[in-house]
Design an enzyme around this catalytic site. Sequence first.
Site, PDB file in Angstrom:
ATOM      1  N   ASP A 122       0.541  -5.755   1.850  1.00 43.46           N
ATOM      2  CA  ASP A 122       1.511  -7.254   1.833  1.00 43.46           C
ATOM      3  C   ASP A 122       2.340  -7.070   3.056  1.00 43.46           C
ATOM      4  O   ASP A 122       2.578  -8.274   3.436  1.00 43.46           O
ATOM      5  CB  ASP A 122       2.338  -7.124   0.391  1.00 43.46           C
ATOM      6  CG  ASP A 122       1.772  -7.152  -0.522  1.00 43.46           C
ATOM      7  OD1 ASP A 122       0.609  -7.732  -0.662  1.00 43.46           O
ATOM      8  OD2 ASP A 122       2.179  -6.705  -1.805  1.00 43.46           O
ATOM      9  N   LEU A 174       1.922 -10.167   6.013  1.00 44.81           N
ATOM     10  CA  LEU A 174       3.058 -10.504   6.563  1.00 44.81           C
ATOM     11  C   LEU A 174       4.365 -10.673   5.715  1.00 44.81           C
ATOM     12  O   LEU A 174       4.592 -11.815   5.118  1.00 44.81           O
ATOM     13  CB  LEU A 174       2.993 -11.742   7.557  1.00 44.81           C
ATOM     14  CG  LEU A 174       1.679 -11.607   8.712  1.00 44.81           C
ATOM     15  CD1 LEU A 174       2.081 -12.579   9.727  1.00 44.81           C
ATOM     16  CD2 LEU A 174       1.724 -10.070   9.239  1.00 44.81           C
ATOM     17  N   HIS A 178      -1.579  -0.002 -11.266  1.00 43.62           N
ATOM     18  CA  HIS A 178      -1.426  -0.213 -10.145  1.00 43.62           C
ATOM     19  C   HIS A 178      -0.287   0.606  -9.429  1.00 43.62           C
ATOM     20  O   HIS A 178       0.532   0.964 -10.187  1.00 43.62           O
ATOM     21  CB  HIS A 178      -1.338  -1.627  -9.557  1.00 43.62           C
ATOM     22  CG  HIS A 178      -0.101  -2.278 -10.114  1.00 43.62           C
ATOM     23  ND1 HIS A 178      -0.286  -3.022 -11.462  1.00 43.62           N
ATOM     24  CD2 HIS A 178       0.903  -2.995  -9.581  1.00 43.62           C
ATOM     25  CE1 HIS A 178       1.134  -3.508 -11.674  1.00 43.62           C
ATOM     26  NE2 HIS A 178       1.654  -3.171 -10.497  1.00 43.62           N
ATOM     27  N   GLY A 191       2.232 -13.932  -3.532  1.00 40.46           N
ATOM     28  CA  GLY A 191       1.334 -14.353  -4.665  1.00 40.46           C
ATOM     29  C   GLY A 191       2.069 -14.024  -5.982  1.00 40.46           C
ATOM     30  O   GLY A 191       2.916 -15.040  -6.210  1.00 40.46           O
ATOM     31  N   TYR A 214       3.727 -11.464  -7.006  1.00 45.45           N
ATOM     32  CA  TYR A 214       4.661 -10.627  -7.181  1.00 45.45           C
ATOM     33  C   TYR A 214       6.080 -11.217  -6.343  1.00 45.45           C
ATOM     34  O   TYR A 214       5.715 -11.854  -5.339  1.00 45.45           O
ATOM     35  CB  TYR A 214       4.468  -9.058  -6.642  1.00 45.45           C
ATOM     36  CG  TYR A 214       4.171  -8.335  -8.047  1.00 45.45           C
ATOM     37  CD1 TYR A 214       5.249  -7.640  -8.481  1.00 45.45           C
ATOM     38  CD2 TYR A 214       3.032  -7.852  -8.195  1.00 45.45           C
ATOM     39  CE1 TYR A 214       5.227  -6.762  -9.578  1.00 45.45           C
ATOM     40  CE2 TYR A 214       2.541  -6.768  -9.066  1.00 45.45           C
ATOM     41  CZ  TYR A 214       3.775  -6.535  -9.981  1.00 45.45           C
ATOM     42  OH  TYR A 214       3.317  -5.742 -10.970  1.00 45.45           O
ATOM     43  N   ASP A 270      13.352  13.155  20.409  1.00 42.29           N
ATOM     44  CA  ASP A 270      13.399  11.662  20.004  1.00 42.29           C
ATOM     45  C   ASP A 270      12.434  11.691  18.819  1.00 42.29           C
ATOM     46  O   ASP A 270      11.066  11.403  19.199  1.00 42.29           O
ATOM     47  CB  ASP A 270      13.251  10.748  21.005  1.00 42.29           C
ATOM     48  CG  ASP A 270      13.607   9.543  20.881  1.00 42.29           C
ATOM     49  OD1 ASP A 270      13.837   9.125  19.662  1.00 42.29           O
ATOM     50  OD2 ASP A 270      13.565   8.429  21.781  1.00 42.29           O
ATOM     51  N   TYR A 301      -3.913  -4.312  -1.550  1.00 36.60           N
ATOM     52  CA  TYR A 301      -3.350  -5.387  -0.895  1.00 36.60           C
ATOM     53  C   TYR A 301      -2.304  -4.821   0.204  1.00 36.60           C
ATOM     54  O   TYR A 301      -1.238  -4.191  -0.196  1.00 36.60           O
ATOM     55  CB  TYR A 301      -2.617  -6.466  -1.564  1.00 36.60           C
ATOM     56  CG  TYR A 301      -3.596  -6.899  -2.851  1.00 36.60           C
ATOM     57  CD1 TYR A 301      -5.091  -7.216  -2.284  1.00 36.60           C
ATOM     58  CD2 TYR A 301      -3.228  -7.059  -4.081  1.00 36.60           C
ATOM     59  CE1 TYR A 301      -5.756  -7.972  -3.290  1.00 36.60           C
ATOM     60  CE2 TYR A 301      -4.055  -7.372  -4.979  1.00 36.60           C
ATOM     61  CZ  TYR A 301      -5.295  -7.969  -4.616  1.00 36.60           C
ATOM     62  OH  TYR A 301      -6.234  -8.348  -5.718  1.00 36.60           O
ATOM     63  N   ASP A 336      13.737   5.194  12.517  1.00 36.69           N
ATOM     64  CA  ASP A 336      14.093   5.742  13.972  1.00 36.69           C
ATOM     65  C   ASP A 336      15.292   6.294  14.045  1.00 36.69           C
ATOM     66  O   ASP A 336      16.496   5.677  14.318  1.00 36.69           O
ATOM     67  CB  ASP A 336      13.651   4.826  14.878  1.00 36.69           C
ATOM     68  CG  ASP A 336      13.767   5.130  16.390  1.00 36.69           C
ATOM     69  OD1 ASP A 336      13.903   6.259  16.661  1.00 36.69           O
ATOM     70  OD2 ASP A 336      13.257   4.070  17.186  1.00 36.69           O
TER      71      ASP A 336
END
Length: 637
Positions: free
Chosen positions: A309, A314, A441, A391, A393, A591, A307, A450
């Site tokens: 997530d 989102l 898992h 879900g 977690y 950059d 998954y 950045d």
Amino acid sequence: MSTQTTTQIGDGLPAGERAHPLRRLNADELRRAKAVLAGHGLVDGQTRFTYVGLEEPPKQEVLAFRPGDAVDRRVRAILLDASSGAATDVVASLTRGEVDSRRDLDPVRDGQPPVILSDLEAVDEIVKGDEGWRAAMARRGVTNLDLVRPCPLSAGSFDLPGERGRRMLRVLSFVQDHERDHPWAHPVDGLVAYVDLIERRVVELIDAAELPVPREQGNFDDPAAVGPARTTLKPIQISQPEGPSFTIDDDEVAWEGWRLRIGFDAREGLTLHQISLWDRPVVYRASIAEMVVPYADPSPARFWQNYFDAGEYLLGQQVNPLMLGCDCLGEIRYLDVVLPAEDGEPREVPNAICLHEEDTGVAWKHNDLFTGSAETRRQRRLVISTFLAIGNYDYGFYWYLYLDGTIELEVKATGVVFTSAYQPGSRWATEVAPGLGAPYHQHMFSARLDMTVDGVENAVDEVELERLPMGPDNPHGNAFTRRATRLARESEGARVADASVGRSWHVVNPARRNRFGQPVAYALYPQGPPLLAADPQAAISRRAAFATRHLWVTRYDPAQRYAAGDLPNQHPGGAGLPEYVAADREIDGRDIVLWHTFGMLHFPRPEDWPVMPVAHCGFSLRPVGFFDRNPILDLPR
């Protein structure tokens, strides 16, 4: 904070609007976004807003911004036609009321829009209406379907016959003994339904094995099950009688030399912007760019479990309201967030972000043998946190800023482990209750950092221990030194952590020197967990390639924001970081953006059931030669 007014499609924003270009979208702006898109014929009764977020201006525009400058506020939206499955990627200006770009998405090539709430709600009706599924449940002795909880899970991409281009979920089921019973204790294993969300039907039913449904309950919130609360813990009180040391104004936080702006995105969740210390920039933008949870069970009913997530579900949309005294302690300041619902209207989550200070023990200390000096100073940190539930977690994201210039991210994982029917001798799961398994898992996160260490043009040195053999320069064999290797191109920037040599990555500014002539730097110290465990040829290895390295370094590109690409839902793979670094751009003195993979390998324990104590992972950024000496000598006694 500035006051906004609702505007019509042709009006533009109020003439006096001078919002910071990174200010979070508010409710009026989300309504405006819907109106602009509708005015250009992009919204009808079947349209679902699967994502709406601020289209941030390029970095140089933001760095050039001065208070009072006019700002073109833009949004990006991923729109889905719920009747046909057609999807569109749109960028629109709220200021000008115009659509700047529109691209029709090819689900085979581009992937599917994220999973939304109505997808999850539709699954219950679709699955329970399927005769084959009902018969399979009856064979297992499950007849009261009102107490069955079909669990809709992202489908992944396996190039299975008939699946290409379909908008799908795969559905495992759990059963309750009563309405308050936690269904994770009772998986109906060996049975999975493949659901087409557009055709609203089960397109394939995998009935691989009739396994016993575990019967022991896992109701951790039932006093009858867990026993009376202990009474031996004495209260701990945290008090700041003069209030907190930080201030916050229009999402801009100032604390003990630190300054930053708080953001929040429906996909990434909590984001931090323009982090500086004593007016010296350090990080331009920090976010969780992706998160994947791949499972180890290769059985026909579960091989597909992995998954994303962030990209599929989102992260930001799953944020929870925080509770004083439970999630945060002390002198708290909360921030609400406004998120887009799938109809494009705004929805508010109160107390979604928490700010507070914490004492973290000794900052520095020395008792001197010769002078008799005995000095101690205490450390504290500013905490910016949020919690979300996906879900089974729950994840807490805690950003820490310390007085000495350290930045940390700690992720706290808790909630309920995903469960299966345990088969004796299983190589893929731990038995956590009689007949109940918790599959092995991983939790793999990608932090996008950045960097702007004292300016935009930075470079990365890989720094590690170098052991030296005995010889003329090391006659007694005790010598060792430090090896620093400059990463020159993106092809050299995909790196793996190595705790055996203390490997770290120093982001340096070659043009800025400290008093010793060394380039100023901030170092990324990884925890170095196991990387993606799947075989390199596995489908998940193509789709979550970011998790095959602990570090990636790329040239800054405002369009490259997600480690697994823009739409990982059912994407065939190869998007995101592998695509970004294929250009092999120079990264020495440019950059640059760091992408750091961290996380947890989880072999569940019996102690993780029925609710899991918090497990921790994260990383730290620390100044290295950024200051000329200890920057916290001035802390009060």
